[in-house]
Design a protein around this motif. Structure first.
Motif, PDB file in Angstrom:
ATOM      1  N   PRO A 197       4.225  18.998  13.696  1.00 24.48           N
ATOM      2  CA  PRO A 197       3.084  18.565  13.027  1.00 24.48           C
ATOM      3  C   PRO A 197       3.296  18.125  11.387  1.00 24.48           C
ATOM      4  CG  PRO A 197       3.320  21.003  12.861  1.00 24.48           C
ATOM      5  CD  PRO A 197       4.451  20.265  13.827  1.00 24.48           C
ATOM      6  N   ILE A 198       2.330  17.817  10.586  1.00 26.44           N
ATOM      7  CA  ILE A 198       2.309  17.291   9.654  1.00 26.44           C
ATOM      8  C   ILE A 198       3.247  18.097   8.576  1.00 26.44           C
ATOM      9  CG2 ILE A 198       0.303  18.041   8.498  1.00 26.44           C
ATOM     10  CD1 ILE A 198       0.012  15.315   7.226  1.00 26.44           C
ATOM     11  N   THR A 199       3.148  19.415   8.705  1.00 29.38           N
ATOM     12  CA  THR A 199       4.192  20.489   7.953  1.00 29.38           C
ATOM     13  C   THR A 199       5.573  19.977   8.104  1.00 29.38           C
ATOM     14  OG1 THR A 199       3.845  22.008   9.781  1.00 29.38           O
ATOM     15  CG2 THR A 199       2.550  22.019   7.707  1.00 29.38           C
ATOM     16  N   SER A 200       5.990  19.526   9.345  1.00 25.75           N
ATOM     17  CA  SER A 200       7.291  19.389   9.687  1.00 25.75           C
ATOM     18  C   SER A 200       7.760  17.758   8.879  1.00 25.75           C
ATOM     19  CB  SER A 200       7.453  19.137  11.160  1.00 25.75           C
ATOM     20  OG  SER A 200       7.348  20.244  11.817  1.00 25.75           O
ATOM     21  N   GLN A 201       6.783  17.064   9.104  1.00 21.54           N
ATOM     22  CA  GLN A 201       6.920  15.790   8.186  1.00 21.54           C
ATOM     23  C   GLN A 201       7.162  15.990   6.618  1.00 21.54           C
ATOM     24  OE1 GLN A 201       3.559  13.023   8.749  1.00 21.54           O
ATOM     25  NE2 GLN A 201       3.671  13.261  11.187  1.00 21.54           N
ATOM     26  N   LEU A 202       6.396  16.957   6.098  1.00 23.10           N
ATOM     27  CA  LEU A 202       6.473  17.290   4.614  1.00 23.10           C
ATOM     28  C   LEU A 202       7.903  18.088   4.307  1.00 23.10           C
ATOM     29  CD1 LEU A 202       2.809  18.573   4.092  1.00 23.10           C
ATOM     30  CD2 LEU A 202       3.795  16.482   3.173  1.00 23.10           C
ATOM     31  N   GLN A 203       8.441  18.774   5.285  1.00 27.19           N
ATOM     32  CA  GLN A 203       9.483  19.271   5.076  1.00 27.19           C
ATOM     33  C   GLN A 203      10.730  18.513   5.152  1.00 27.19           C
ATOM     34  OE1 GLN A 203       9.303  22.485   8.159  1.00 27.19           O
ATOM     35  NE2 GLN A 203       8.434  24.034   6.632  1.00 27.19           N
ATOM     36  N   MET A 245       6.390   9.721 -15.650  1.00 26.08           N
ATOM     37  CA  MET A 245       5.748   8.655 -14.868  1.00 26.08           C
ATOM     38  C   MET A 245       5.562   8.820 -13.411  1.00 26.08           C
ATOM     39  SD  MET A 245       7.264   4.546 -14.780  1.00 26.08           S
ATOM     40  CE  MET A 245       8.530   5.107 -13.824  1.00 26.08           C
ATOM     41  N   VAL A 246       6.825   9.393 -12.852  1.00 23.00           N
ATOM     42  CA  VAL A 246       6.671   9.573 -11.335  1.00 23.00           C
ATOM     43  C   VAL A 246       5.426  10.724 -11.259  1.00 23.00           C
ATOM     44  CG1 VAL A 246       7.900  10.943  -9.373  1.00 23.00           C
ATOM     45  CG2 VAL A 246       9.040   9.412 -10.874  1.00 23.00           C
ATOM     46  N   LYS A 247       5.218  11.487 -12.073  1.00 27.04           N
ATOM     47  CA  LYS A 247       4.088  12.369 -11.517  1.00 27.04           C
ATOM     48  C   LYS A 247       2.785  11.716 -11.696  1.00 27.04           C
ATOM     49  CE  LYS A 247       6.332  16.596 -12.920  1.00 27.04           C
ATOM     50  NZ  LYS A 247       6.953  17.468 -14.040  1.00 27.04           N
ATOM     51  N   GLU A 248       2.598  10.912 -12.681  1.00 21.66           N
ATOM     52  CA  GLU A 248       1.485  10.141 -12.845  1.00 21.66           C
ATOM     53  C   GLU A 248       1.314   9.094 -11.804  1.00 21.66           C
ATOM     54  OE1 GLU A 248      -1.076  10.856 -15.062  1.00 21.66           O
ATOM     55  OE2 GLU A 248      -0.071  12.639 -15.774  1.00 21.66           O
ATOM     56  N   SER A 249       2.379   8.207 -11.588  1.00 18.94           N
ATOM     57  CA  SER A 249       2.268   7.221 -10.617  1.00 18.94           C
ATOM     58  C   SER A 249       1.914   7.649  -8.911  1.00 18.94           C
ATOM     59  CB  SER A 249       3.616   6.511 -10.462  1.00 18.94           C
ATOM     60  OG  SER A 249       3.559   5.775 -11.795  1.00 18.94           O
ATOM     61  N   CYS A 250       2.558   8.889  -8.836  1.00 12.43           N
ATOM     62  CA  CYS A 250       2.348   9.409  -7.558  1.00 12.43           C
ATOM     63  C   CYS A 250       0.972  10.358  -7.346  1.00 12.43           C
ATOM     64  CB  CYS A 250       3.590  10.012  -6.969  1.00 12.43           C
ATOM     65  SG  CYS A 250       5.039   8.931  -6.869  1.00 12.43           S
ATOM     66  N   GLY A 251       0.933  10.762  -8.633  1.00  7.99           N
ATOM     67  CA  GLY A 251      -0.162  11.841  -8.502  1.00  7.99           C
ATOM     68  C   GLY A 251      -1.533  11.170  -8.141  1.00  7.99           C
ATOM     69  N   TRP A 252      -1.948   9.980  -8.794  1.00 11.77           N
ATOM     70  CA  TRP A 252      -3.089   9.297  -8.253  1.00 11.77           C
ATOM     71  C   TRP A 252      -3.163   9.021  -6.789  1.00 11.77           C
ATOM     72  CZ3 TRP A 252      -3.520   4.434  -6.220  1.00 11.77           C
ATOM     73  CH2 TRP A 252      -2.484   3.579  -6.313  1.00 11.77           C
ATOM     74  N   GLN A 253      -1.870   8.692  -6.173  1.00 13.36           N
ATOM     75  CA  GLN A 253      -2.140   8.357  -4.663  1.00 13.36           C
ATOM     76  C   GLN A 253      -2.265   9.515  -3.988  1.00 13.36           C
ATOM     77  OE1 GLN A 253       1.276   6.013  -3.222  1.00 13.36           O
ATOM     78  NE2 GLN A 253       1.720   5.292  -5.649  1.00 13.36           N
ATOM     79  N   TYR A 254      -1.943  10.780  -4.537  1.00 12.45           N
ATOM     80  CA  TYR A 254      -2.270  12.033  -3.749  1.00 12.45           C
ATOM     81  C   TYR A 254      -3.803  12.359  -3.761  1.00 12.45           C
ATOM     82  CZ  TYR A 254      -2.990  16.997  -3.453  1.00 12.45           C
ATOM     83  OH  TYR A 254      -3.277  18.424  -3.113  1.00 12.45           O
ATOM     84  N   LEU A 255      -4.319  12.272  -5.191  1.00 17.57           N
ATOM     85  CA  LEU A 255      -5.535  12.473  -5.447  1.00 17.57           C
ATOM     86  C   LEU A 255      -6.825  11.211  -4.559  1.00 17.57           C
ATOM     87  CD1 LEU A 255      -5.914  12.873  -9.316  1.00 17.57           C
ATOM     88  CD2 LEU A 255      -5.986  14.566  -7.708  1.00 17.57           C
ATOM     89  N   LEU A 256      -6.274  10.185  -4.460  1.00 14.74           N
ATOM     90  CA  LEU A 256      -6.793   9.412  -3.379  1.00 14.74           C
ATOM     91  C   LEU A 256      -7.235   9.909  -2.061  1.00 14.74           C
ATOM     92  CD1 LEU A 256      -7.839   6.373  -3.713  1.00 14.74           C
ATOM     93  CD2 LEU A 256      -5.863   5.542  -2.625  1.00 14.74           C
ATOM     94  N   LEU A 287       1.673  13.633   1.828  1.00 14.62           N
ATOM     95  CA  LEU A 287       2.617  12.591   2.462  1.00 14.62           C
ATOM     96  C   LEU A 287       2.673  11.401   1.285  1.00 14.62           C
ATOM     97  CD1 LEU A 287       1.796  12.821   6.115  1.00 14.62           C
ATOM     98  CD2 LEU A 287       3.930  13.340   5.140  1.00 14.62           C
ATOM     99  N   PHE A 288       1.726  10.895   1.065  1.00 16.19           N
ATOM    100  CA  PHE A 288       1.659   9.797   0.049  1.00 16.19           C
ATOM    101  C   PHE A 288       2.402   9.937  -1.115  1.00 16.19           C
ATOM    102  CE2 PHE A 288      -1.520   8.179   3.026  1.00 16.19           C
ATOM    103  CZ  PHE A 288      -1.667   6.767   2.480  1.00 16.19           C
ATOM    104  N   CYS A 291       5.799   7.869  -2.283  1.00 13.37           N
ATOM    105  CA  CYS A 291       5.975   7.317  -3.446  1.00 13.37           C
ATOM    106  C   CYS A 291       6.963   7.807  -4.132  1.00 13.37           C
ATOM    107  CB  CYS A 291       4.619   7.632  -4.087  1.00 13.37           C
ATOM    108  SG  CYS A 291       4.706   7.184  -6.285  1.00 13.37           S
ATOM    109  N   GLU A 292       7.164   9.216  -4.104  1.00 11.89           N
ATOM    110  CA  GLU A 292       8.428   9.889  -5.199  1.00 11.89           C
ATOM    111  C   GLU A 292       9.849   9.198  -4.487  1.00 11.89           C
ATOM    112  OE1 GLU A 292       9.876  14.238  -6.441  1.00 11.89           O
ATOM    113  OE2 GLU A 292       8.287  13.733  -4.726  1.00 11.89           O
ATOM    114  N   ILE A 293       9.980   9.160  -3.084  1.00 11.13           N
ATOM    115  CA  ILE A 293      11.207   8.490  -2.542  1.00 11.13           C
ATOM    116  C   ILE A 293      11.384   7.231  -3.030  1.00 11.13           C
ATOM    117  CG2 ILE A 293      12.139   7.771  -0.309  1.00 11.13           C
ATOM    118  CD1 ILE A 293      10.852  10.415   0.809  1.00 11.13           C
ATOM    119  N   LYS A 294      10.364   6.425  -3.236  1.00 10.47           N
ATOM    120  CA  LYS A 294      10.582   5.160  -3.498  1.00 10.47           C
ATOM    121  C   LYS A 294      10.897   4.931  -4.836  1.00 10.47           C
ATOM    122  CE  LYS A 294       9.339   2.258  -0.005  1.00 10.47           C
ATOM    123  NZ  LYS A 294      10.510   1.523   0.645  1.00 10.47           N
ATOM    124  N   MET A 295      10.434   5.578  -5.862  1.00 12.53           N
ATOM    125  CA  MET A 295      10.718   5.706  -7.054  1.00 12.53           C
ATOM    126  C   MET A 295      12.172   6.157  -7.394  1.00 12.53           C
ATOM    127  SD  MET A 295       7.004   6.547  -9.162  1.00 12.53           S
ATOM    128  CE  MET A 295       7.610   5.660 -10.547  1.00 12.53           C
TER     129      MET A 295
END
Length: 143
Positions: free
Chosen positions: A41-47, A97-108, A118-119, A123-127
């Motif tokens: 499930p999605i929890t495995s993706q997150l881990q 910057m990572v927290k802010e840039s990826c944070g809005w994607q979470y909030l969306l 997941l979003f 994002c964090e991985i890319k950064m």
């Protein structure tokens, strides 16, 4: 003015090798993310993404240390520590910057917090990957 083929050949070859290397590195990193996203499930993706992030952070830290060592050596030799201080300040800025840039994607993605996570992680991985590339480049400039 003519350029001989022999003079151009090593440069073209070097660029081709660099392109192949960078393409394979990007592809390998994307393959890891894709493999994580196929899990259920999605929890495995997150881990899985968390494990990938931890691995990338170790690599990032080693490159940050390499840059710091190089800047410390320059500071000792030249007696100027301003570049080292700026680099340390930039690290703090990067983390924010990572927290802010990826944070809005979470909030969306709210109210679905798992999809938001997941979003954020993608994002964090890319950064982190971009940061590693930049750290490698700047560390190599100091050599």
């Amino acid at each position: 003015m003519s350029i001989s083929f022999n003079a151009v050949k090593p440069t073209v070859f070097s660029f081709m090798l660099l392109y192949v290397f960078l393409s394979s590195t990007v592809t390998a990193a994307q393959n890891k993310v894709d493999a994580c996203l196929k899990k259920d499930p999605i929890t495995s993706q997150l881990q899985c993404l968390d494990q990938h992030i931890a691995s990338l952070q170790r690599i990032q830290e080693s490159w940050e240390n390499s840059l710091t060592v190089g800047l410390e050596e320059i500071a000792r030799n030249k007696g100027r520590k301003d570049a080292l201080a700026k680099a340390k300040k930039e690290k703090i800025f990067y983390d924010k910057m990572v927290k802010e840039s990826c944070g809005w994607q979470y909030l969306l993605q709210l109210p679905n917090t798992q999809v938001g996570a997941l979003f954020y992680k993608k994002c964090e991985i890319k950064m982190i990957e971009q940061r590693i590339d930049n750290l490698k480049y700047f560390s190599n400039l100091l050599k």
